[in-house]
Design a protein around this motif. Structure first.
Motif, mmCIF file in Angstrom:
data_model
loop_
_atom_site.group_PDB
_atom_site.id
_atom_site.type_symbol
_atom_site.label_atom_id
_atom_site.label_comp_id
_atom_site.label_asym_id
_atom_site.label_seq_id
_atom_site.Cartn_x
_atom_site.Cartn_y
_atom_site.Cartn_z
ATOM 1 N N THR A 60 -13.221 6.566 -1.813
ATOM 2 C CA THR A 60 -11.817 6.464 -1.408
ATOM 3 C C THR A 60 -11.348 7.644 -0.573
ATOM 4 O OG1 THR A 60 -11.139 7.492 -3.509
ATOM 5 C CG2 THR A 60 -11.201 5.076 -3.427
ATOM 6 N N GLU A 298 -5.756 -1.472 -1.469
ATOM 7 C CA GLU A 298 -6.965 -0.906 -0.873
ATOM 8 C C GLU A 298 -7.592 -1.887 0.104
ATOM 9 O OE1 GLU A 298 -8.176 2.077 -0.171
ATOM 10 O OE2 GLU A 298 -8.538 2.595 -2.282
ATOM 11 N N ILE A 302 -13.282 -0.789 1.456
ATOM 12 C CA ILE A 302 -13.276 0.302 0.473
ATOM 13 C C ILE A 302 -13.292 -0.256 -0.940
ATOM 14 C CG2 ILE A 302 -12.003 2.312 -0.372
ATOM 15 C CD1 ILE A 302 -10.887 2.669 2.421
ATOM 16 N N VAL A 306 -15.893 0.580 -4.008
ATOM 17 C CA VAL A 306 -15.455 1.086 -5.302
ATOM 18 C C VAL A 306 -15.949 0.193 -6.435
ATOM 19 C CG1 VAL A 306 -13.425 1.500 -6.761
ATOM 20 C CG2 VAL A 306 -13.432 2.269 -4.383
ATOM 21 N N TYR A 320 -5.931 3.191 -9.957
ATOM 22 C CA TYR A 320 -6.894 4.238 -10.297
ATOM 23 C C TYR A 320 -6.356 5.063 -11.469
ATOM 24 C CZ TYR A 320 -8.936 3.032 -5.787
ATOM 25 O OH TYR A 320 -9.516 2.353 -4.733
#
Length: 377
Positions: A60, A298, A302, A306, A320
């Motif tokens: 990230t 997001e 990405i 993740v 998160y």
């Protein structure tokens, strides 16, 4: 008549209070940790909840990167005498005869003032015709005109002067000391030199962005990068528009923090630990250091990195989780990058709600006791 109260009145009232509290809830700054986790895709929601670790931090770590393209960077510095379309020239022509082509009888010379270079880069001079001026120096233009007149009048002498025009000027606006239109001269042929000519930057250097618009193309660079990366100090061209403005990125801080507000970025990059510090840190009376959340939409690429997946479609809602009490919790928070539009939310500690419940019960019970005392009198 004296009102009699049952000995079960107070316990029943307490139970009633608890029932009311359970039904309507207590005041709080936002959802609990349990409620946030209930919104995960694994349960009843549509957000992916991810614990932050070094792998997530690397995936990230996407920062706003600004800079000029190769075409801007490779543009050479203009010569101080290079003529551009839109410039204005002054011509003085001397002829070695009494009755010349251009010089009136008895006059020492013919003066052609304010001869403007047209959009195609040409000027018109009687008996010399259309002369290519753009890209040439005044000396080169003098030689061209002299050669063309030489076959028509003996030994002509020509002087070419560059006057004020709009062909080699730039406009500077925004957060500078003196906005205006400035000519590109020998000391101001590069971006930093022109910014200095306009009075320098009048906003914080850390978040100042410089935009250059050239021929309908717009490119942007961080002001600090002009000095840290000298190749971004591009050569200017006539007609360039330079805009200096403050970085517009921000994040929201909510929950058990020192303040709850929309926070503008005060530097190019901000970590989660810095974001918490910018709003006064965690509230020592309310915050749960194991429940620091960052809410973000997001990008697909990405999110797939993740989550180690390749079947996602479009941007994903991500939550998160940072646990500041974990062995590496403070380090992960220091390395996790906050981005534009993020929401940083800190949950309340479980005991906080319990204290609120006790306070509500004891406060309401005291009120009931006062009423009972009044009834007994």
């Amino acid at each position: 008549m004296k009102i009699q109260y049952s000995r079960w009145g107070k316990p029943v009232a307490a139970l009633a209070i608890l029932a009311v509290l359970a039904g309507c809830g207590l005041p709080r700054s936002g959802p609990t940790k349990r409620e946030i986790f209930a919104g995960s895709v694994q349960r009843e929601g549509d957000a992916f909840i991810v614990s932050v670790n070094s792998r997530v931090t690397r995936a990230t770590a996407v920062y706003t990167s600004l800079g000029f393209s190769r075409s801007f960077v490779n543009a050479g510095v203009l010569g101080s005498d290079t003529i551009q379309p839109g410039d204005t020239l002054g011509l003085t022509i001397y002829e070695n005869v009494d009755d010349g082509l251009l010089v009136p009888q008895g006059a020492p010379s013919a003066v052609l003032e304010e001869v403007q270079v047209d959009g195609n880069g040409f000027i018109f001079v009687p008996y010399a015709g259309r002369v290519r001026a753009a890209g040439n120096t005044p000396e080169a233009i003098r030689r061209i005109i002299t050669d063309r007149l030489d076959s028509q009048t003996p030994e002509p002498q020509v002087l070419v002067r560059r006057l004020q025009g709009d062909g080699t000027t730039v406009s500077v606006t925004g957060g500078v000391g003196a906005q205006g239109v400035y000519a590109i001269e020998r000391p101001t042929r590069t971006l930093t030199a022109m910014l200095a000519r306009a009075g320098g930057i009048a906003i914080p250097n850390e978040t100042a962005q410089v935009t250059v618009v050239r021929h309908g193309r717009q490119e942007k660079v961080w002001f600090q990068d002009l000095y840290e990366n000298p190749h971004f100090d591009i050569a200017l061209r006539g007609g360039d528009k330079i805009l200096v403005e403050q970085d517009q990125r921000s994040f929201s801080a909510l929950g058990a923090t020192g303040t709850q507000q929309l926070v503008p970025f005060d530097r190019q990059t901000i970590s989660a630990i810095e974001a918490i510090a910018l709003v006064g840190g965690l509230s020592t009376n309310l915050a749960d250091p194991t429940g620091v959340f960052v809410f973000r939409n997001e990008a697909e690429v990405i999110a797939e990195q993740v989550l180690a997946r390749d079947d996602l479609q479009g941007a994903q809602r991500m939550v998160y989780v940072l646990d500041l009490t974990a062995p590496n919790g403070m380090f992960e928070a220091r390395d996790f990058a906050i981005r534009d539009g993020d929401t940083v939310y800190v949950t309340e500690a479980p005991y906080t709600q319990w204290q609120k419940t006790l306070s509500a019960i004891t406060g309401t019970a005291a009120t009931a006791s006062n009423i009972d005392s009044l009834g007994g009198n």
